[in-house]
Scaffold this active site. Structure first.
Site, mmCIF file in Angstrom:
data_model
loop_
_atom_site.group_PDB
_atom_site.id
_atom_site.type_symbol
_atom_site.label_atom_id
_atom_site.label_comp_id
_atom_site.label_asym_id
_atom_site.label_seq_id
_atom_site.Cartn_x
_atom_site.Cartn_y
_atom_site.Cartn_z
ATOM 1 N N TYR A 143 0.813 -1.213 0.000
ATOM 2 C CA TYR A 143 0.000 0.000 0.000
ATOM 3 C C TYR A 143 0.852 1.272 0.000
ATOM 4 O O TYR A 143 0.410 2.318 -0.449
ATOM 5 C CB TYR A 143 -0.906 0.043 1.239
ATOM 6 N N LYS A 192 3.474 -15.370 2.582
ATOM 7 C CA LYS A 192 3.724 -16.113 1.347
ATOM 8 C C LYS A 192 5.232 -16.339 1.258
ATOM 9 O O LYS A 192 5.902 -15.951 0.284
ATOM 10 C CB LYS A 192 3.169 -15.308 0.148
ATOM 11 N N ASP A 224 -2.478 -18.552 0.599
ATOM 12 C CA ASP A 224 -3.459 -19.256 -0.242
ATOM 13 C C ASP A 224 -4.149 -20.359 0.551
ATOM 14 O O ASP A 224 -5.364 -20.544 0.486
ATOM 15 C CB ASP A 224 -2.799 -19.796 -1.532
ATOM 16 N N ASP A 248 -6.116 -7.168 4.075
ATOM 17 C CA ASP A 248 -7.249 -6.536 3.394
ATOM 18 C C ASP A 248 -8.137 -7.612 2.784
ATOM 19 O O ASP A 248 -9.354 -7.617 2.961
ATOM 20 C CB ASP A 248 -6.733 -5.585 2.307
ATOM 21 N N ASP A 252 -12.032 -9.296 4.364
ATOM 22 C CA ASP A 252 -13.315 -9.315 3.644
ATOM 23 C C ASP A 252 -13.874 -10.732 3.610
ATOM 24 O O ASP A 252 -15.068 -10.950 3.779
ATOM 25 C CB ASP A 252 -13.140 -8.806 2.199
HETATM 26 C C1 IPM Z 1 -10.291 -1.476 3.965
HETATM 27 C C2 IPM Z 1 -10.509 -0.870 2.608
HETATM 28 C C3 IPM Z 1 -9.351 0.067 2.310
HETATM 29 C C4 IPM Z 1 -8.078 -0.751 2.289
HETATM 30 C C5 IPM Z 1 -9.483 0.851 0.997
HETATM 31 C C6 IPM Z 1 -10.782 1.565 0.886
HETATM 32 C C7 IPM Z 1 -8.339 1.812 0.820
HETATM 33 O O1 IPM Z 1 -10.643 -1.852 1.658
HETATM 34 O O2 IPM Z 1 -10.238 -0.719 4.946
HETATM 35 O O3 IPM Z 1 -10.169 -2.695 4.044
HETATM 36 O O4 IPM Z 1 -7.770 -1.383 1.279
HETATM 37 O O5 IPM Z 1 -7.391 -0.752 3.297
HETATM 38 MG MG MG Z 2 -10.670 -3.830 2.454
#
Ligand code: IPM
Ligand code: MG
Length: 348
Positions: A143, A192, A224, A248, A252
């Site tokens: 990032y 990884k 993975d 990240d 999710d």
């Molecule tokens: C999160 C989001 C952010 C990230 C984006 C919006 C920059 O996806 O907080 O997980 O990737 O960190």
């Molecule tokens: Mg995210």
């Protein structure tokens, strides 16, 4: 009476609605426990681009730095999708994380008993439940590494680099080991290391650290495999530590198996008491302004703020309990196993 100053970044889409709910809950719990709040609204994200032409105005950072903590709704939306990278709403979030040096992102993912029916995993797996925290490094890695475009032999190229220093790995490792120590004493490092040099250094540092935490059961897992294990057997995870990019993606995935992304809070922490608290879901522009957004993730983020930054553990527990009571009453989000498609871009 103790008074806390909170910077509030409403952001875009459903951001203003959910932060309003969070502030209401904080006011109410403050009244009960004898403390107050001054909320300072901060312009950042897409709305800041519209008003002043940049996603993160100088004074936004300043207000956050002056506060006891930051509450953030969500930033972003299709309206700003075609802007160049440095002008996107997401830059606001990345800029604040960096400016406040919030390198440790805690993302708890727990399957609440009331939501078992909404869990998309096999029934037997949902029945067992799970309760994990992802500790994601937040101010380094790909990032924030060197990136750019150039012309190579094959024409135009683009690159993003993953770079971690020993110090960066060590400080996130300590957070993860300490957290594991306060929970079920199990830490899984996800990397990884079979391919990436940055992961090999990451793993080396974690191995050095584990000598300091003999009471924590430590293991390594390739990312993975981790993505697969999360779906196959999520209860094996207690605390997970991983890099910015892997965290990240995996967070999710972890949120979706809790049955509702609308319930998951998060905390971003650094060396000071000040933290940034936000739901892990995005700005959901398609339901913005319709009073449809679930504010629970924001409300639970406020509870995390009370616990981790403001030293008000009882008030925090009160909020957590109130949310559990609401869910037990049957006010849970719809329990269809999986929406056919994600209802809105999950964007912050
Ligand atoms: C999160 C989001 C952010 C990230 C984006 C919006 C920059 O996806 O907080 O997980 O990737 O960190
Ligand atoms: Mg995210």
């Amino acid at each position: 009476m103790k008074n806390y100053t909170i910077a509030v970044i409403e952001g875009d889409g459903i951001g203003p609605e959910i932060t309003a709910a969070g502030m209401q809950v904080l006011e109410a719990v403050g009244k009960k426990y004898g403390f107050g709040f001054t909320f300072n609204k901060v312009l950042a994200g897409g709305c800041a681009i519209d008003k002043v032409g940049v996603p993160l105005p100088e004074e936004a950072v300043h207000t956050c730095l002056e506060s006891d903590s930051v509450l953030l709704g969500a930033v972003g939306g299709p309206k700003w999708d075609t802007l160049p990278g440095h002008l996107r709403p997401e830059k606001a979030l990345l800029g604040i994380r960096k400016a406040l040096e919030l390198y440790a992102n805690l993302r708890p993912a727990r399957l609440l008993p009331e939501l078992k029916g909404a869990c998309p995993l096999r029934e037997a797996v949902a029945e067992e439940g799970f309760d994990m925290v992802i500790v994601r490094e937040l101010t380094g890695g790909m990032y924030f590494g060197e990136s750019g475009r150039r012309f190579g032999l094959g024409g135009e190229e683009a690159f993003d680099t993953e770079c971690y220093s020993v110090a960066e790995i060590e400080r996130i490792g300590v957070i993860a080991f300490e957290l594991a120590r306060s929970r079920r004493k199990n830490l899984i490092n996800i990397d990884k290391a079979n391919v990436l040099e940055s992961s090999r250094l990451w793993r080396e540092v974690m191995h050095r650290l584990k000598e300091r935490y003999p009471d924590v059961q430590y293991s390594d897992m390739l990312v993975d495999n981790a993505a697969m294990q999360l779906i196959r057997d999520p209860k094996q995870f207690d605390v997970v530590v991983t890099s910015n990019m892997f965290g990240d993606i995996l967070s999710d995935e972890a949120s979706q198996i809790t049955g509702s992304i609308g319930l998951l809070p998060s905390a971003s922490l650094g060396e000071t008491k000040r933290g940034l608290y936000e739901p892990i879901h995005g700005s959901a522009p398609d339901i913005a302004g319709q009073d449809k957004a679930n504010p629970i993730a924001t409300v639970l983020s406020c509870a995390m703020m009370l616990r981790l930054s403001l030293d008000q553990p009882e008030a925090a527990q009160d909020i957590d309990d109130a949310v559990s009571r609401v869910l037990a009453k049957g006010c849970a989000p719809p329990t269809s196993p999986l929406p056919a498609k994600r209802p809105s871009p999950a964007r912050k």
